[in-house]
Scaffold this motif. Structure first.
Motif, PDB file in Angstrom:
ATOM      1  N   ALA A 269     -17.618  47.714  28.989  1.00 53.33           N
ATOM      2  CA  ALA A 269     -17.155  47.007  27.796  1.00 53.33           C
ATOM      3  C   ALA A 269     -15.677  46.660  27.932  1.00 53.33           C
ATOM      4  O   ALA A 269     -14.846  47.531  28.199  1.00 53.33           O
ATOM      5  N   ALA A 270     -15.372  45.386  27.773  1.00 59.01           N
ATOM      6  CA  ALA A 270     -13.990  44.925  27.841  1.00 59.01           C
ATOM      7  C   ALA A 270     -13.437  44.591  26.453  1.00 59.01           C
ATOM      8  O   ALA A 270     -12.236  44.729  26.207  1.00 59.01           O
ATOM      9  N   PHE A 271     -14.312  44.150  25.548  1.00 60.09           N
ATOM     10  CA  PHE A 271     -13.909  43.790  24.193  1.00 60.09           C
ATOM     11  C   PHE A 271     -15.015  44.203  23.225  1.00 60.09           C
ATOM     12  O   PHE A 271     -16.178  44.295  23.592  1.00 60.09           O
ATOM     13  N   THR A 272     -14.610  44.470  21.983  1.00 63.64           N
ATOM     14  CA  THR A 272     -15.576  44.598  20.894  1.00 63.64           C
ATOM     15  C   THR A 272     -15.320  43.445  19.933  1.00 63.64           C
ATOM     16  O   THR A 272     -14.168  43.119  19.634  1.00 63.64           O
ATOM     17  N   LEU A 273     -16.414  42.835  19.467  1.00 64.14           N
ATOM     18  CA  LEU A 273     -16.337  41.645  18.634  1.00 64.14           C
ATOM     19  C   LEU A 273     -17.119  41.860  17.348  1.00 64.14           C
ATOM     20  O   LEU A 273     -18.216  42.436  17.374  1.00 64.14           O
ATOM     21  N   ALA A 274     -16.543  41.410  16.250  1.00 65.16           N
ATOM     22  CA  ALA A 274     -17.226  41.468  14.959  1.00 65.16           C
ATOM     23  C   ALA A 274     -17.573  40.052  14.522  1.00 65.16           C
ATOM     24  O   ALA A 274     -16.679  39.197  14.468  1.00 65.16           O
ATOM     25  N   PRO A 275     -18.833  39.760  14.248  1.00 57.44           N
ATOM     26  CA  PRO A 275     -19.205  38.412  13.812  1.00 57.44           C
ATOM     27  C   PRO A 275     -18.409  37.966  12.599  1.00 57.44           C
ATOM     28  O   PRO A 275     -18.200  38.745  11.665  1.00 57.44           O
ATOM     29  N   VAL A 276     -17.953  36.738  12.596  1.00 56.02           N
ATOM     30  CA  VAL A 276     -17.162  36.203  11.484  1.00 56.02           C
ATOM     31  C   VAL A 276     -18.021  36.155  10.226  1.00 56.02           C
ATOM     32  O   VAL A 276     -19.171  35.723  10.256  1.00 56.02           O
ATOM     33  N   GLY A 277     -17.445  36.597   9.116  1.00 56.34           N
ATOM     34  CA  GLY A 277     -18.129  36.510   7.831  1.00 56.34           C
ATOM     35  C   GLY A 277     -18.987  37.695   7.481  1.00 56.34           C
ATOM     36  O   GLY A 277     -19.447  37.806   6.343  1.00 56.34           O
ATOM     37  N   GLU A 278     -19.218  38.633   8.398  1.00 53.98           N
ATOM     38  CA  GLU A 278     -20.037  39.804   8.120  1.00 53.98           C
ATOM     39  C   GLU A 278     -19.133  41.020   7.967  1.00 53.98           C
ATOM     40  O   GLU A 278     -18.877  41.761   8.913  1.00 53.98           O
TER      41      GLU A 278
ATOM     42  N   ASP B 167     -18.999  31.634  37.759  1.00 59.39           N
ATOM     43  CA  ASP B 167     -18.912  31.528  36.293  1.00 59.39           C
ATOM     44  C   ASP B 167     -18.742  32.891  35.644  1.00 59.39           C
ATOM     45  O   ASP B 167     -18.059  33.027  34.617  1.00 59.39           O
ATOM     46  N   ASP B 168     -19.361  33.912  36.242  1.00 60.75           N
ATOM     47  CA  ASP B 168     -19.307  35.251  35.661  1.00 60.75           C
ATOM     48  C   ASP B 168     -17.930  35.896  35.798  1.00 60.75           C
ATOM     49  O   ASP B 168     -17.694  36.968  35.211  1.00 60.75           O
ATOM     50  N   THR B 169     -17.034  35.292  36.563  1.00 61.25           N
ATOM     51  CA  THR B 169     -15.669  35.831  36.632  1.00 61.25           C
ATOM     52  C   THR B 169     -14.869  35.470  35.387  1.00 61.25           C
ATOM     53  O   THR B 169     -13.758  35.978  35.203  1.00 61.25           O
ATOM     54  N   VAL B 170     -15.430  34.604  34.551  1.00 58.97           N
ATOM     55  CA  VAL B 170     -14.810  34.251  33.268  1.00 58.97           C
ATOM     56  C   VAL B 170     -15.667  34.848  32.162  1.00 58.97           C
ATOM     57  O   VAL B 170     -16.858  34.560  32.057  1.00 58.97           O
ATOM     58  N   LEU B 171     -15.065  35.706  31.344  1.00 54.79           N
ATOM     59  CA  LEU B 171     -15.774  36.328  30.228  1.00 54.79           C
ATOM     60  C   LEU B 171     -15.526  35.508  28.974  1.00 54.79           C
ATOM     61  O   LEU B 171     -14.378  35.329  28.552  1.00 54.79           O
ATOM     62  N   SER B 172     -16.604  35.004  28.360  1.00 51.98           N
ATOM     63  CA  SER B 172     -16.502  34.172  27.165  1.00 51.98           C
ATOM     64  C   SER B 172     -17.147  34.881  25.980  1.00 51.98           C
ATOM     65  O   SER B 172     -18.047  35.714  26.143  1.00 51.98           O
ATOM     66  N   SER B 173     -16.697  34.530  24.796  1.00 52.63           N
ATOM     67  CA  SER B 173     -17.266  35.115  23.588  1.00 52.63           C
ATOM     68  C   SER B 173     -18.649  34.526  23.346  1.00 52.63           C
ATOM     69  O   SER B 173     -18.827  33.309  23.342  1.00 52.63           O
ATOM     70  N   PRO B 174     -19.653  35.364  23.105  1.00 52.06           N
ATOM     71  CA  PRO B 174     -21.003  34.845  22.857  1.00 52.06           C
ATOM     72  C   PRO B 174     -21.193  34.319  21.438  1.00 52.06           C
ATOM     73  O   PRO B 174     -22.172  33.634  21.164  1.00 52.06           O
ATOM     74  N   ILE B 175     -20.265  34.653  20.525  1.00 53.74           N
ATOM     75  CA  ILE B 175     -20.418  34.297  19.108  1.00 53.74           C
ATOM     76  C   ILE B 175     -19.059  33.955  18.514  1.00 53.74           C
ATOM     77  O   ILE B 175     -18.014  34.246  19.107  1.00 53.74           O
ATOM     78  N   ASN B 176     -19.087  33.336  17.330  1.00 53.87           N
ATOM     79  CA  ASN B 176     -17.869  33.203  16.541  1.00 53.87           C
ATOM     80  C   ASN B 176     -17.543  34.590  15.977  1.00 53.87           C
ATOM     81  O   ASN B 176     -18.368  35.176  15.254  1.00 53.87           O
ATOM     82  N   ALA B 177     -16.369  35.096  16.307  1.00 51.07           N
ATOM     83  CA  ALA B 177     -16.114  36.498  15.991  1.00 51.07           C
ATOM     84  C   ALA B 177     -14.624  36.775  15.847  1.00 51.07           C
ATOM     85  O   ALA B 177     -13.772  35.925  16.107  1.00 51.07           O
TER      86      ALA B 177
END
Length: 327
Positions: free
Chosen positions: A163-172, A135-145
């Motif tokens: 770090a493979a991606f940087t994510l900004a929470p939606v709406g913030e 399962d860890d071979t698939v990287l999923s987003s932990p939040i809506n972002a």
């Protein structure tokens, strides 16, 4: 010398300020693979909106899949051994009751069953670990972002926890402005600010003062000011240029026309008309330069008479009279 006389007085003024900045993420989260490997697929790009659980990227899972197959095989063998040990334990217990076996053989069967149960439990744990590794071979987003940064490409080898991606929470979202420090000294009032996208002026929002940086940029003399964007519409993207309009609190100031401003070796100065109607050059402290006028922070008294138009023709002690309509 006929000149324009201007009487110094304070007037309450309220300024409307327009500043430009950009939309930025208030917070950012970093996402990376638990274990290292070669990236097989990247499913998103910068600027994409993703939902919690959506796949961002995958690494090669050949080794993890083989590990899962081996764990399943070990569990199957352990369960078969456990089933045989249970049969032997029941048979030895029955034989012992009828007196057809010894206590030693009965105890040996119990020990064999205990070992088989432990081996089966270990095999179950190994299988769960193998599934987790796969399962860890698939990287999923932990939040809506919103994806604000992508640091991996297909074929790239990444390390675990990198770090493979940087994510900004939606709406913030915040509107970031670099404001002249003079406005901070005033200071900015704690009020709503009208926001408008420069590229899409029909999109209007409200912002609220959230943070003022304690540091001044030494190159520009500006201070970073963050305005929290209230309920940003979906069309508002990170990096979009934005205009902010706000009104400074009303305050009393001395305002004079540009024609009154002179200078000497000590700095800005004003020609003040004495009681004997002679001109005296007096140094002042400028509050702010404006279009056609400037404000005086210190150096004058209320009721002083100063020279406006005609100040450039004066010298110390020169007699002056008010020009027609000049006072």
């Amino acid at each position: 010398m006929p000149v324009e006389f201007v009487t110094v007085e304070k007037a309450a003024v309220s300024e409307t300020i327009s500043i430009t900045g950009e939309i930025v993420a208030r917070n950012e989260a970093r996402a990376g693979f638990r274990e290292g490997g070669r990236v097989n697929r990247v499913a998103v790009e910068e600027g994409d909106r993703v939902k919690a659980g959506q796949t961002l990227a995958e690494i090669d899972n050949t080794q993890q899949r083989e590990g899962l197959n081996a764990a399943e095989a070990r569990l199957a063998a352990a369960r078969a051994t456990l089933a045989q040990a249970r049969n032997d334990d029941r048979r030895q217990a029955s034989l012992l009751e009828r007196g057809f076996t010894t206590r030693a053989d009965r105890d040996q069967a119990r020990d064999t069953l205990d070992s088989a149960e432990a081996a089966a439990a270990e095999a179950v744990a190994e299988l769960e670990q193998a599934k987790t590794a796969l399962d860890d071979t698939v990287l999923s987003s932990p939040i809506n972002a919103v994806v604000t940064g992508k640091m991996v490409e297909p074929g790239q080898v990444v390390a675990g926890a990198e770090a493979a991606f940087t994510l900004a929470p939606v709406g913030e979202l915040d509107a970031l402005f670099n404001v002249p420090d003079s406005l901070i000294v005033d200071p900015l009032s704690d009020q709503d600010i009208d926001l408008q996208l420069i590229d899409q002026p029909e999109i209007a929002m409200e912002g609220r003062l959230r943070e003022i940086s304690p540091l001044i940029n030494p190159q520009t003399g500006a201070v970073a000011v963050y305005m929290a964007v209230r309920d940003p519409p979906p069309a508002v993207q990170i990096g979009a240029p934005v205009r902010g309009v706000f009104t400074l609190p009303s305050r009393p100031v001395v305002r004079l026309p540009w024609t009154a401003l002179s200078a000497n070796a000590e700095g800005p100065a004003i020609w003040v008309v004495g009681k004997d109607n002679t001109a005296v050059l007096k140094n002042i402290e400028i509050g702010r330069y404006e279009s056609g006028t400037f404000t005086v922070a210190a150096g004058l008294e209320i009721g002083d008479r100063v020279v406006g138009d005609g100040a450039s023709f004066l010298y110390p002690g020169r007699p002056v009279v008010p020009a027609e309509g000049g006072e």
